[in-house]
Design an enzyme around this catalytic site. Structure first.
Site, PDB file in Angstrom:
ATOM      1  N   GLY A 177      -3.519  54.264 -17.955  1.00  0.00           N
ATOM      2  CA  GLY A 177      -3.983  54.530 -16.597  1.00  0.00           C
ATOM      3  C   GLY A 177      -3.092  55.602 -16.000  1.00  0.00           C
ATOM      4  O   GLY A 177      -2.722  56.574 -16.667  1.00  0.00           O
ATOM      5  N   TYR A 184     -14.120  64.864 -16.361  1.00  0.00           N
ATOM      6  CA  TYR A 184     -12.921  64.342 -17.035  1.00  0.00           C
ATOM      7  C   TYR A 184     -13.253  62.988 -17.670  1.00  0.00           C
ATOM      8  O   TYR A 184     -12.935  62.749 -18.844  1.00  0.00           O
ATOM      9  CB  TYR A 184     -11.753  64.203 -16.043  1.00  0.00           C
ATOM     10  CG  TYR A 184     -10.532  63.581 -16.691  1.00  0.00           C
ATOM     11  CD1 TYR A 184      -9.815  64.282 -17.654  1.00  0.00           C
ATOM     12  CD2 TYR A 184     -10.124  62.286 -16.375  1.00  0.00           C
ATOM     13  CE1 TYR A 184      -8.714  63.710 -18.285  1.00  0.00           C
ATOM     14  CE2 TYR A 184      -9.023  61.714 -16.991  1.00  0.00           C
ATOM     15  CZ  TYR A 184      -8.320  62.423 -17.945  1.00  0.00           C
ATOM     16  OH  TYR A 184      -7.239  61.852 -18.582  1.00  0.00           O
ATOM     17  N   ARG A 198       1.239  75.437 -25.993  1.00  0.00           N
ATOM     18  CA  ARG A 198       1.072  76.870 -25.711  1.00  0.00           C
ATOM     19  C   ARG A 198       2.348  77.507 -25.187  1.00  0.00           C
ATOM     20  O   ARG A 198       2.480  78.713 -25.177  1.00  0.00           O
ATOM     21  CB  ARG A 198      -0.055  77.075 -24.690  1.00  0.00           C
ATOM     22  CG  ARG A 198      -1.414  77.082 -25.346  1.00  0.00           C
ATOM     23  CD  ARG A 198      -2.491  77.467 -24.376  1.00  0.00           C
ATOM     24  NE  ARG A 198      -2.627  76.512 -23.298  1.00  0.00           N
ATOM     25  CZ  ARG A 198      -3.545  76.604 -22.339  1.00  0.00           C
ATOM     26  NH1 ARG A 198      -4.382  77.599 -22.316  1.00  0.00           N
ATOM     27  NH2 ARG A 198      -3.626  75.689 -21.396  1.00  0.00           N
ATOM     28  N   GLY A 243       5.112  65.552 -20.491  1.00  0.00           N
ATOM     29  CA  GLY A 243       4.510  64.228 -20.337  1.00  0.00           C
ATOM     30  C   GLY A 243       4.568  63.325 -21.565  1.00  0.00           C
ATOM     31  O   GLY A 243       5.603  63.185 -22.215  1.00  0.00           O
ATOM     32  N   SER A 260      -7.882  57.366 -22.317  1.00  0.00           N
ATOM     33  CA  SER A 260      -7.487  57.138 -20.922  1.00  0.00           C
ATOM     34  C   SER A 260      -8.292  55.948 -20.424  1.00  0.00           C
ATOM     35  O   SER A 260      -9.337  55.603 -21.007  1.00  0.00           O
ATOM     36  CB  SER A 260      -7.850  58.376 -20.102  1.00  0.00           C
ATOM     37  OG  SER A 260      -7.836  58.103 -18.719  1.00  0.00           O
ATOM     38  N   THR A 282       4.446  63.307 -15.625  1.00  0.00           N
ATOM     39  CA  THR A 282       3.590  64.189 -16.417  1.00  0.00           C
ATOM     40  C   THR A 282       3.105  65.279 -15.461  1.00  0.00           C
ATOM     41  O   THR A 282       3.311  65.191 -14.250  1.00  0.00           O
ATOM     42  CB  THR A 282       2.344  63.468 -16.966  1.00  0.00           C
ATOM     43  OG1 THR A 282       1.422  63.252 -15.900  1.00  0.00           O
ATOM     44  CG2 THR A 282       2.679  62.129 -17.607  1.00  0.00           C
ATOM     45  N   GLY A 302       0.118  69.002 -27.556  1.00  0.00           N
ATOM     46  CA  GLY A 302       0.482  68.842 -26.146  1.00  0.00           C
ATOM     47  C   GLY A 302       1.875  68.257 -26.008  1.00  0.00           C
ATOM     48  O   GLY A 302       2.115  67.361 -25.192  1.00  0.00           O
ATOM     49  N   ALA A 303       2.809  68.780 -26.802  1.00  0.00           N
ATOM     50  CA  ALA A 303       4.163  68.204 -26.828  1.00  0.00           C
ATOM     51  C   ALA A 303       5.089  68.810 -25.780  1.00  0.00           C
ATOM     52  O   ALA A 303       6.250  68.426 -25.687  1.00  0.00           O
ATOM     53  CB  ALA A 303       4.770  68.384 -28.223  1.00  0.00           C
ATOM     54  N   LYS A 324     -13.272  61.873 -21.693  1.00  0.00           N
ATOM     55  CA  LYS A 324     -12.507  60.749 -22.264  1.00  0.00           C
ATOM     56  C   LYS A 324     -13.438  59.686 -22.844  1.00  0.00           C
ATOM     57  O   LYS A 324     -13.075  58.997 -23.803  1.00  0.00           O
ATOM     58  CB  LYS A 324     -11.551  60.172 -21.210  1.00  0.00           C
ATOM     59  CG  LYS A 324     -10.402  61.120 -20.871  1.00  0.00           C
ATOM     60  CD  LYS A 324      -9.533  61.439 -22.110  1.00  0.00           C
ATOM     61  CE  LYS A 324      -8.320  62.284 -21.788  1.00  0.00           C
ATOM     62  NZ  LYS A 324      -7.462  62.542 -22.979  1.00  0.00           N
TER      63      LYS A 324
END
Ligand code: 8X3
Length: 260
Positions: A187, A156, A37, A16, A143, A192, A12-13, A160
Protein backbone atom coordinates in the site's frame (compact mmCIF):
# COMPACT_ATOMS: atom_id res chain seq x y z
CA UNK A 1 31.44 -12.23 -10.70
CA UNK A 2 32.15 -14.84 -8.06
CA UNK A 3 30.31 -18.10 -8.74
CA UNK A 4 29.01 -19.00 -5.30
CA UNK A 5 26.92 -15.93 -4.76
CA UNK A 6 23.48 -15.62 -6.28
CA UNK A 7 22.61 -12.62 -8.42
CA UNK A 8 19.50 -10.47 -8.32
CA UNK A 9 18.66 -8.02 -11.08
CA UNK A 10 16.63 -5.11 -9.71
CA UNK A 11 14.86 -2.67 -12.03
CA UNK A 12 14.18 0.80 -10.69
CA UNK A 13 17.04 0.50 -8.21
CA UNK A 14 17.79 4.22 -8.00
CA UNK A 15 15.25 4.96 -5.27
CA UNK A 16 12.57 3.69 -2.92
CA UNK A 17 11.77 -0.02 -2.79
CA UNK A 18 14.33 -0.91 -5.46
CA UNK A 19 17.18 0.80 -3.62
CA UNK A 20 16.16 -0.61 -0.25
CA UNK A 21 15.96 -4.08 -1.77
CA UNK A 22 19.41 -3.71 -3.31
CA UNK A 23 20.76 -2.90 0.17
CA UNK A 24 18.95 -5.81 1.81
CA UNK A 25 20.22 -8.37 -0.72
CA UNK A 26 23.77 -7.01 -0.71
CA UNK A 27 23.79 -7.25 3.08
CA UNK A 28 22.83 -10.88 2.68
CA UNK A 29 25.66 -11.63 0.26
CA UNK A 30 23.92 -11.40 -3.10
CA UNK A 31 25.62 -10.00 -6.15
CA UNK A 32 23.55 -7.33 -7.79
CA UNK A 33 22.65 -5.97 -11.17
CA UNK A 34 21.08 -2.61 -10.45
CA UNK A 35 19.26 -0.88 -13.27
CA UNK A 36 17.66 2.49 -13.84
CA UNK A 37 18.02 5.67 -15.84
CA UNK A 38 20.00 7.82 -13.43
CA UNK A 39 23.69 7.05 -13.81
CA UNK A 40 24.99 9.06 -10.86
CA UNK A 41 22.61 7.43 -8.45
CA UNK A 42 23.45 3.94 -9.70
CA UNK A 43 27.16 4.68 -9.52
CA UNK A 44 26.85 5.89 -5.93
CA UNK A 45 24.81 2.86 -4.89
CA UNK A 46 27.22 0.52 -6.63
CA UNK A 47 30.17 2.04 -4.80
CA UNK A 48 28.41 2.01 -1.45
CA UNK A 49 27.22 -1.60 -1.63
CA UNK A 50 30.31 -3.15 -3.14
CA UNK A 51 32.55 -1.44 -0.60
CA UNK A 52 30.33 -2.10 2.40
CA UNK A 53 29.37 -5.70 1.69
CA UNK A 54 32.10 -6.98 -0.64
CA UNK A 55 29.61 -8.14 -3.26
CA UNK A 56 29.82 -7.66 -7.03
CA UNK A 57 27.56 -4.89 -8.25
CA UNK A 58 26.98 -4.20 -11.92
CA UNK A 59 25.05 -1.09 -12.85
CA UNK A 60 23.14 -1.00 -16.09
CA UNK A 61 21.69 2.28 -17.31
CA UNK A 62 18.78 2.11 -19.73
CA UNK A 63 15.19 3.18 -20.28
CA UNK A 64 12.91 0.27 -19.48
CA UNK A 65 10.24 1.75 -21.74
CA UNK A 66 12.37 0.95 -24.78
CA UNK A 67 12.69 -2.69 -25.76
CA UNK A 68 15.90 -2.17 -27.75
CA UNK A 69 17.60 -0.60 -24.73
CA UNK A 70 16.50 -3.46 -22.47
CA UNK A 71 17.71 -5.97 -25.04
CA UNK A 72 21.11 -4.33 -25.36
CA UNK A 73 21.50 -4.24 -21.56
CA UNK A 74 20.69 -7.93 -21.16
CA UNK A 75 22.98 -8.89 -24.04
CA UNK A 76 25.79 -7.02 -22.32
CA UNK A 77 25.20 -9.01 -19.13
CA UNK A 78 25.18 -12.23 -21.14
CA UNK A 79 28.45 -11.30 -22.78
CA UNK A 80 29.92 -10.96 -19.30
CA UNK A 81 28.49 -14.40 -18.37
CA UNK A 82 26.35 -12.95 -15.63
CA UNK A 83 23.55 -15.32 -14.69
CA UNK A 84 20.42 -13.91 -13.13
CA UNK A 85 18.94 -15.99 -10.32
CA UNK A 86 16.27 -13.48 -9.35
CA UNK A 87 14.59 -10.86 -11.50
CA UNK A 88 12.94 -8.19 -9.39
CA UNK A 89 10.60 -6.39 -11.76
CA UNK A 90 10.25 -3.33 -9.60
CA UNK A 91 10.40 -0.28 -11.88
CA UNK A 92 7.07 1.49 -11.87
CA UNK A 93 5.41 4.79 -11.27
CA UNK A 94 2.19 6.73 -11.01
CA UNK A 95 2.02 9.87 -13.13
CA UNK A 96 -0.90 12.23 -12.71
CA UNK A 97 -3.98 12.06 -10.54
CA UNK A 98 -6.91 13.16 -12.70
CA UNK A 99 -10.40 11.86 -13.34
CA UNK A 100 -10.54 9.77 -16.50
CA UNK A 101 -12.22 12.48 -18.60
CA UNK A 102 -9.40 14.92 -17.80
CA UNK A 103 -6.51 12.46 -17.93
CA UNK A 104 -3.25 13.38 -19.58
CA UNK A 105 -2.42 10.94 -22.37
CA UNK A 106 1.34 11.37 -21.85
CA UNK A 107 0.89 10.27 -18.22
CA UNK A 108 -1.01 7.22 -19.40
CA UNK A 109 1.68 6.29 -21.90
CA UNK A 110 4.51 6.51 -19.39
CA UNK A 111 2.64 4.42 -16.80
CA UNK A 112 1.63 1.71 -19.23
CA UNK A 113 5.04 1.68 -20.92
CA UNK A 114 6.90 1.38 -17.62
CA UNK A 115 4.60 -0.59 -15.35
CA UNK A 116 3.32 -3.07 -17.90
CA UNK A 117 5.50 -3.07 -21.00
CA UNK A 118 8.79 -2.60 -19.14
CA UNK A 119 7.96 -5.52 -16.89
CA UNK A 120 7.08 -7.59 -19.95
CA UNK A 121 10.26 -6.65 -21.79
CA UNK A 122 12.50 -7.61 -18.89
CA UNK A 123 10.61 -10.82 -18.30
CA UNK A 124 10.77 -11.76 -21.98
CA UNK A 125 14.52 -11.13 -22.03
CA UNK A 126 15.52 -12.77 -18.75
CA UNK A 127 13.10 -15.69 -18.41
CA UNK A 128 14.51 -17.75 -21.35
CA UNK A 129 17.84 -18.07 -19.48
CA UNK A 130 15.99 -19.16 -16.38
CA UNK A 131 13.92 -21.69 -18.34
CA UNK A 132 17.13 -23.04 -19.85
CA UNK A 133 18.65 -23.36 -16.39
CA UNK A 134 15.46 -24.94 -15.01
CA UNK A 135 15.43 -22.47 -12.12
CA UNK A 136 14.95 -18.84 -11.30
CA UNK A 137 12.67 -16.51 -9.43
CA UNK A 138 10.73 -13.57 -10.81
CA UNK A 139 9.31 -11.16 -8.26
CA UNK A 140 6.97 -8.47 -9.53
CA UNK A 141 6.15 -5.24 -7.73
CA UNK A 142 2.39 -4.89 -7.94
CA UNK A 143 0.44 -2.69 -5.51
CA UNK A 144 -2.75 -2.56 -3.53
CA UNK A 145 -3.81 -0.68 -6.69
CA UNK A 146 -3.60 -4.05 -8.43
CA UNK A 147 -6.52 -5.20 -6.29
CA UNK A 148 -8.47 -2.03 -5.56
CA UNK A 149 -9.40 1.05 -7.53
CA UNK A 150 -9.80 4.54 -6.13
CA UNK A 151 -10.83 7.98 -7.39
CA UNK A 152 -8.38 9.41 -9.94
CA UNK A 153 -6.29 6.23 -9.80
CA UNK A 154 -7.79 4.91 -13.07
CA UNK A 155 -4.82 4.17 -15.37
CA UNK A 156 -2.30 3.54 -12.59
CA UNK A 157 -4.74 1.04 -11.06
CA UNK A 158 -5.30 -0.53 -14.49
CA UNK A 159 -1.54 -0.90 -14.99
CA UNK A 160 -1.20 -2.64 -11.62
CA UNK A 161 -4.21 -4.85 -12.32
CA UNK A 162 -2.30 -5.87 -15.45
CA UNK A 163 0.75 -6.71 -13.31
CA UNK A 164 -1.49 -8.81 -11.06
CA UNK A 165 -2.84 -10.71 -14.10
CA UNK A 166 0.65 -11.14 -15.52
CA UNK A 167 2.07 -12.53 -12.27
CA UNK A 168 -0.63 -15.19 -12.24
CA UNK A 169 -0.29 -15.92 -15.96
CA UNK A 170 3.52 -16.04 -15.81
CA UNK A 171 3.30 -18.56 -12.99
CA UNK A 172 1.17 -20.84 -15.14
CA UNK A 173 3.63 -20.66 -18.04
CA UNK A 174 6.81 -20.93 -15.99
CA UNK A 175 6.13 -23.27 -13.06
CA UNK A 176 6.61 -26.32 -15.25
CA UNK A 177 10.13 -25.11 -16.00
CA UNK A 178 11.05 -24.89 -12.32
CA UNK A 179 10.65 -21.14 -12.01
CA UNK A 180 8.97 -19.30 -9.18
CA UNK A 181 6.87 -16.21 -9.79
CA UNK A 182 5.93 -14.04 -6.82
CA UNK A 183 4.36 -10.67 -6.32
CA UNK A 184 4.45 -8.02 -3.65
CA UNK A 185 1.56 -5.60 -3.30
CA UNK A 186 2.39 -2.75 -0.96
CA UNK A 187 0.00 0.00 0.00
CA UNK A 188 1.35 3.45 0.83
CA UNK A 189 5.13 3.51 1.21
CA UNK A 190 7.06 6.59 2.22
CA UNK A 191 10.76 7.23 1.59
CA UNK A 192 10.06 6.72 -2.09
CA UNK A 193 9.53 9.20 -4.90
CA UNK A 194 6.10 7.78 -5.61
CA UNK A 195 3.94 10.71 -4.49
CA UNK A 196 6.24 13.37 -5.87
CA UNK A 197 6.26 11.70 -9.28
CA UNK A 198 2.50 11.19 -9.20
CA UNK A 199 1.99 14.90 -8.54
CA UNK A 200 4.56 15.94 -11.14
CA UNK A 201 7.04 17.31 -8.60
CA UNK A 202 4.50 19.30 -6.57
CA UNK A 203 5.98 18.79 -3.10
CA UNK A 204 2.95 20.22 -1.31
CA UNK A 205 0.47 17.85 -2.96
CA UNK A 206 2.92 15.02 -2.45
CA UNK A 207 2.63 15.34 1.35
CA UNK A 208 0.17 12.47 1.58
CA UNK A 209 1.81 10.59 4.44
CA UNK A 210 1.95 13.25 7.15
CA UNK A 211 -1.25 12.26 8.96
CA UNK A 212 -0.71 8.50 9.19
CA UNK A 213 2.14 6.06 9.50
CA UNK A 214 2.75 4.25 6.22
CA UNK A 215 5.23 1.53 5.30
CA UNK A 216 8.86 2.37 4.64
CA UNK A 217 10.83 1.07 1.66
CA UNK A 218 12.90 -1.11 3.95
CA UNK A 219 9.74 -2.83 5.26
CA UNK A 220 8.95 -3.89 1.71
CA UNK A 221 12.55 -4.90 0.99
CA UNK A 222 12.46 -7.18 4.01
CA UNK A 223 9.44 -8.98 2.55
CA UNK A 224 11.07 -9.29 -0.87
CA UNK A 225 14.05 -10.94 0.81
CA UNK A 226 11.78 -13.23 2.80
CA UNK A 227 10.07 -14.32 -0.43
CA UNK A 228 13.41 -14.94 -2.11
CA UNK A 229 14.97 -16.87 0.75
CA UNK A 230 12.46 -19.71 1.02
CA UNK A 231 13.49 -23.31 0.33
CA UNK A 232 13.23 -24.29 -3.34
CA UNK A 233 9.95 -26.15 -2.94
CA UNK A 234 8.21 -23.08 -1.48
CA UNK A 235 6.86 -20.24 -3.58
CA UNK A 236 5.24 -17.36 -1.78
CA UNK A 237 2.89 -16.29 -4.54
CA UNK A 238 1.93 -12.93 -3.15
CA UNK A 239 2.31 -10.71 -0.14
CA UNK A 240 -0.06 -7.77 0.30
CA UNK A 241 1.24 -5.37 2.92
CA UNK A 242 0.08 -2.06 4.29
CA UNK A 243 0.82 0.10 7.28
CA UNK A 244 -1.29 -0.72 10.32
CA UNK A 245 -3.23 2.51 9.84
CA UNK A 246 -4.26 1.53 6.31
CA UNK A 247 -7.08 -0.97 5.76
CA UNK A 248 -7.20 -0.78 1.96
CA UNK A 249 -6.77 1.79 -0.80
CA UNK A 250 -9.74 3.84 0.39
CA UNK A 251 -9.73 3.46 4.17
CA UNK A 252 -6.83 5.04 6.04
CA UNK A 253 -6.82 6.13 9.65
CA UNK A 254 -5.50 9.65 9.15
CA UNK A 255 -5.74 10.69 12.79
CA UNK A 256 -2.00 11.23 13.14
CA UNK A 257 1.13 9.14 13.07
CA UNK A 258 0.47 6.33 15.50
CA UNK A 259 3.16 3.69 16.22
CA UNK A 260 6.06 5.99 15.31
C1 8X3 B 1 1.02 2.66 -4.37
C2 8X3 B 1 -0.17 2.58 -3.50
O1 8X3 B 1 -2.56 3.43 -3.02
O2 8X3 B 1 -1.04 5.00 -4.04
O3 8X3 B 1 1.02 1.71 -5.36
O4 8X3 B 1 -1.93 3.19 -5.32
S1 8X3 B 1 -1.45 3.58 -4.02
Amino acid sequence: MSKKRKTILITGATSGIGKATAKRFAKNGFNLVITGRRKERLDLLKKELSEKYGVDVVSSIFDIQKFEECERAIQKLLSKHIEIDILFNNAGLASGFDPIHEGNVDDWEVMLDTNVKGLLYMTRLVSPMMVKAGKGHIINTCSTAGHDVYPNGNVYCASKHAVEALSRAMRIDLHKHGLRVSQISPGHVEETEFAEVRFHGDKQRAKIYSDFNPLRSKDVAKVVYFIASQPKHVNIQEVVLMGTQQANSNFINRSGRIYS
